[in-house]
Design a protein around this motif. Structure first.
Motif, PDB file in Angstrom:
ATOM      1  N   ARG A   4      -0.831  -4.977   7.504  1.00 46.26           N
ATOM      2  CA  ARG A   4      -0.592  -4.342   6.201  1.00 46.26           C
ATOM      3  C   ARG A   4      -1.905  -4.137   5.456  1.00 46.26           C
ATOM      4  NH1 ARG A   4       3.719  -7.947   6.404  1.00 46.26           N
ATOM      5  NH2 ARG A   4       2.749  -9.388   4.952  1.00 46.26           N
ATOM      6  N   HIS A   7      -3.605  -1.198   6.961  1.00 45.97           N
ATOM      7  CA  HIS A   7      -2.861   0.002   6.566  1.00 45.97           C
ATOM      8  C   HIS A   7      -3.204   0.380   5.124  1.00 45.97           C
ATOM      9  CE1 HIS A   7       0.320   2.946   6.993  1.00 45.97           C
ATOM     10  NE2 HIS A   7       0.878   2.526   5.876  1.00 45.97           N
ATOM     11  N   LEU A   8      -3.304  -0.591   4.243  1.00 43.58           N
ATOM     12  CA  LEU A   8      -3.660  -0.332   2.851  1.00 43.58           C
ATOM     13  C   LEU A   8      -5.057   0.272   2.754  1.00 43.58           C
ATOM     14  CD1 LEU A   8      -3.127  -0.535  -0.188  1.00 43.58           C
ATOM     15  CD2 LEU A   8      -4.090  -2.849  -0.090  1.00 43.58           C
ATOM     16  N   VAL A  55      -1.340  -0.376  -6.189  1.00 43.44           N
ATOM     17  CA  VAL A  55      -0.906  -1.057  -4.973  1.00 43.44           C
ATOM     18  C   VAL A  55       0.239  -2.014  -5.288  1.00 43.44           C
ATOM     19  CG1 VAL A  55      -1.592  -2.712  -3.185  1.00 43.44           C
ATOM     20  CG2 VAL A  55      -3.133  -0.860  -3.823  1.00 43.44           C
ATOM     21  N   TRP A  59       4.574  -5.658  -1.507  1.00 41.41           N
ATOM     22  CA  TRP A  59       4.535  -5.095  -0.158  1.00 41.41           C
ATOM     23  C   TRP A  59       3.426  -5.757   0.662  1.00 41.41           C
ATOM     24  CZ3 TRP A  59       0.419  -2.489   2.143  1.00 41.41           C
ATOM     25  CH2 TRP A  59       0.691  -1.996   3.425  1.00 41.41           C
ATOM     26  N   LEU A  60       2.274  -5.923   0.037  1.00 48.03           N
ATOM     27  CA  LEU A  60       1.149  -6.525   0.751  1.00 48.03           C
ATOM     28  C   LEU A  60       1.465  -7.961   1.159  1.00 48.03           C
ATOM     29  CD1 LEU A  60      -1.674  -5.922   1.768  1.00 48.03           C
ATOM     30  CD2 LEU A  60      -2.570  -6.649  -0.443  1.00 48.03           C
ATOM     31  N   SER A  66       7.496  -0.186  -0.831  1.00 44.96           N
ATOM     32  CA  SER A  66       6.485   0.811  -0.505  1.00 44.96           C
ATOM     33  C   SER A  66       5.092   0.236  -0.773  1.00 44.96           C
ATOM     34  CB  SER A  66       6.721   2.047  -1.382  1.00 44.96           C
ATOM     35  OG  SER A  66       5.684   2.985  -1.201  1.00 44.96           O
ATOM     36  N   PRO A  67       4.094   0.674  -0.035  1.00 45.94           N
ATOM     37  CA  PRO A  67       2.732   0.164  -0.283  1.00 45.94           C
ATOM     38  C   PRO A  67       2.206   0.484  -1.676  1.00 45.94           C
ATOM     39  CG  PRO A  67       2.832   1.291   1.832  1.00 45.94           C
ATOM     40  CD  PRO A  67       4.136   1.527   1.145  1.00 45.94           C
TER      41      PRO A  67
END
Length: 125
Positions: A4, A7-8, A55, A59-60, A66-67
């Motif tokens: 994650r 991805h971020l 952000v 999610w993180l 959603s991110p």
């Protein structure tokens, strides 16, 4: 977590070094987090929330939602692989005596670590 985080970084259009500089952490810290060597702490998440308020920290942390807070749709992440510490074989033991090669090496100590942080050591007689 490391999937994650990567991805971020990709969603933000940056790279790990620049991301580390932006949030005020050392590049080596970012490298350790992305390799899975270390886990991020509270300060790491608060720095991200301060610099990147869009952000979604939930999610993180948990992988839910959603991110981004504004609901920008992104490609879903593949499921994170679960690392197995031991092979789950048919037998109950971790190894059999036939698995240990005969050599001049002798066991000095066996240490078992428990989930509460305690440990127990066994020494051969």
């Amino acid at each position: 977590m490391k999937t994650r985080l990567q991805h971020l970084i990709d969603l933000l259009g940056t790279n790990p070094a620049q991301f580390a500089n932006n949030i005020g952490v050392q590049r080596s810290t970012m490298s350790h987090l992305l390799s899975g060597r270390n886990k991020p702490g509270y300060d790491f998440f608060t720095k991200i929330a301060k610099i990147y308020p869009q952000v979604n920290i939930e999610w993180l942390l948990l992988g839910t939602g959603s991110p981004m807070k504004n609901g920008i749709l992104t490609e879903p992440l593949p499921p994170e692989p679960q690392e197995e510490l031991f092979d789950k074989g048919d037998n109950d033991s971790l190894f059999c005596s036939s698995d240990v090669e005969e050599s001049s090496k002798r066991i000095q100590r066996i240490t078992i670590f428990f989930s509460d942080g305690s440990f127990q050591e066994f020494f051969p007689k």
